[in-house]
Design an enzyme around this catalytic site. Structure first.
Site, PDB file in Angstrom:
ATOM      1  N   GLU A  95     -70.761  36.843  54.284  1.00  0.00           N
ATOM      2  CA  GLU A  95     -70.185  35.923  53.308  1.00  0.00           C
ATOM      3  C   GLU A  95     -70.348  36.473  51.900  1.00  0.00           C
ATOM      4  O   GLU A  95     -71.368  37.073  51.580  1.00  0.00           O
ATOM      5  CB  GLU A  95     -70.932  34.594  53.352  1.00  0.00           C
ATOM      6  N   CYS A 115     -80.093  37.890  59.103  1.00  0.00           N
ATOM      7  CA  CYS A 115     -81.363  38.238  58.456  1.00  0.00           C
ATOM      8  C   CYS A 115     -82.482  38.049  59.458  1.00  0.00           C
ATOM      9  O   CYS A 115     -82.460  37.097  60.249  1.00  0.00           O
ATOM     10  CB  CYS A 115     -81.607  37.351  57.238  1.00  0.00           C
ATOM     11  N   CYS A 122     -83.331  28.236  55.821  1.00  0.00           N
ATOM     12  CA  CYS A 122     -82.179  29.061  55.441  1.00  0.00           C
ATOM     13  C   CYS A 122     -81.218  29.236  56.621  1.00  0.00           C
ATOM     14  O   CYS A 122     -81.623  29.617  57.723  1.00  0.00           O
ATOM     15  CB  CYS A 122     -82.684  30.414  54.965  1.00  0.00           C
ATOM     16  N   CYS A 355     -76.366  30.090  51.169  1.00  0.00           N
ATOM     17  CA  CYS A 355     -76.597  31.311  51.929  1.00  0.00           C
ATOM     18  C   CYS A 355     -76.446  31.124  53.443  1.00  0.00           C
ATOM     19  O   CYS A 355     -77.170  30.355  54.056  1.00  0.00           O
ATOM     20  CB  CYS A 355     -78.013  31.754  51.574  1.00  0.00           C
TER      21      CYS A 355
END
Ligand code: SAH
Ligand code: SF4
Length: 365
Positions: A95, A115, A122, A355
């Protein structure tokens, strides 16, 4: 790492030079191509009109010009935030977000698909890790949005319209590495990308307008300090005591506050750049007076600024954003201790601009 072919954006200038030398091309061609890529920002080989056709064809056969394909393109209801979900050749997704504030056009880019750091609140962390991006994939996100921003300017010139008052400057002004992924877990590609973006004979983006955000990989912060770049560093702190921080950011077990804060201090004193601490305010978790006082204690004497942002809700985490009253109380403790702080407005919530959130939403449908 991806096994698909490198794109032209993956090449350093000297790598491009030697590839062309290997094809017995004249030495000046490398500079010409570099200019098409990073000064004129063309997005096709056909547009490189000063190159002979056979060279363009050969380049196209050996190196795809880019590797990002827009898949979902969303504009927030207020029109100030645009987010694109890009597909990569191996179907990994990333993104990138463009935000307009007054005179600023800030692009927020990803450094990894997914990640591995597992921060509980997150969306990217909840989705797990796919792979590191190549330097070209990092660079290309910036160029893509720069072209978009400039298109606005050209449209105005064509129609004779006065410039859009919301963005007085039709250039990207700021670059933040706060999209998907942990930049310091992809260190070499990050450094290559920063060099390519700031290259004086190329894109020449000012390093002082770049911010790298890290969850706190201490050895990499130390290494980054040694690069002597004037890049701004943001550290995702979110809690000022080890127990709480480790429960939210697992990396804190490996690099607790007593090693993180000195590394931050060393970065600030080596670069004389003001450091930012990121703090997502979560009701009854890290918005207590105790946390505010502990934060003030950590930040004392450090050249820093605390960026507060109410939590963006995600599927995999139960916490809620702090209320206005709790935020005010938290800030008043920081203010009393003279800790510079600001509250970031949550923007683009309707397009999942946080995020990793667009990818999460897309996967749901
Ligand atoms: N991995 C890097 C950069 C990407 S995350 C880092 O962690 O710093 C960018 C910022 O968004 C970080 O400060 C991160 O903690 C924050 N963030 C992640 N999820 C969030 C959420 N749900 N609400 C508010 N901020 C969030
Ligand atoms: Fe990764 Fe940053 Fe999200 Fe943590 S906050 S999981 S480090 S992207």
């Amino acid at each position: 790492m991806t096994n698909s072919r490198p794109s032209l954006y993956d090449l350093k200038f000297d790598e491009l030079q030697s590839a062309l030398q290997g094809w017995s091309e004249a030495a000046f061609r490398a500079k010409q191509i570099w200019e098409w890529l990073y000064v004129r920002l063309v997005d096709s080989y056909e547009a490189m009109t000063s190159l002979p056709k056979p060279l363009r064809d050969r380049l196209a056969a050996e190196y795809p010009l880019g590797r990002l394909t827009p898949q979902v393109d969303l504009l927030s209801s207020d029109g100030w935030t645009r987010k694109i979900l890009f597909a990569l050749p191996d179907q990994a997704q990333i993104e990138t977000v463009l935000m307009e504030y007054d005179t600023r056009n800030t692009v927020c880019i990803s450094t990894q698909a997914g990640c591995a750091m597992g921060c509980t609140f997150c969306a990217t962390g909840q989705g797990g890790f796919q792979r590191n991006l190549t330097s070209g994939e990092i660079v290309e996100q910036v160029l893509f949005f720069d072209r978009e921003v400039r298109k606005g300017e050209r449209a105005n010139q064509r129609t004779g319209a006065s410039p859009d008052p919301r963005s007085t400057d039709h250039r990207l002004t700021n670059l933040v590495l706060m999209g998907m992924g942990e930049p310091f877990a992809n260190y070499h590609q990050l450094i290559d990308a920063l060099q390519r973006l700031s290259d004086p004979i190329g894109y020449h983006f000012g390093v002082r307008r770049i911010t790298v955000s890290t969850v706190g990989l201490v050895p990499m912060i130390e290494r980054f300090t040694q690069e002597h770049l004037q890049v701004n560093l943001a550290v995702s702190l979110h809690a000022a005591t080890n127990d709480l921080r480790a429960s939210m950011l697992p990396i804190n077990k490996r690099y607790p506050l007593e090693v993180l804060i000195p590394a931050c201090r060393a970065y600030a004193s080596a670069t004389h750049r003001r450091l930012s601490f990121e703090w997502a305010l979560i009701e009854n978790v890290n918005d207590t007076p105790e946390q505010a006082r502990a934060l003030a204690q950590l930040a004392k004497g450090l050249l820093c600024h605390v960026n507060l942002i109410p939590l963006n809700p995600t599927h995999g985490y139960n916490g809620a954003a702090s209320t206005r009253e709790r935020i005010a109380a938290f800030r008043s403790i920081l203010d009393a201790q003279h800790i510079p702080n600001s509250l970031r407005v949550r923007r683009g919530i309707d397009i999942h601009a946080g995020c990793g959130q667009l990818q999460q939403a897309n996967a749901d449908h």
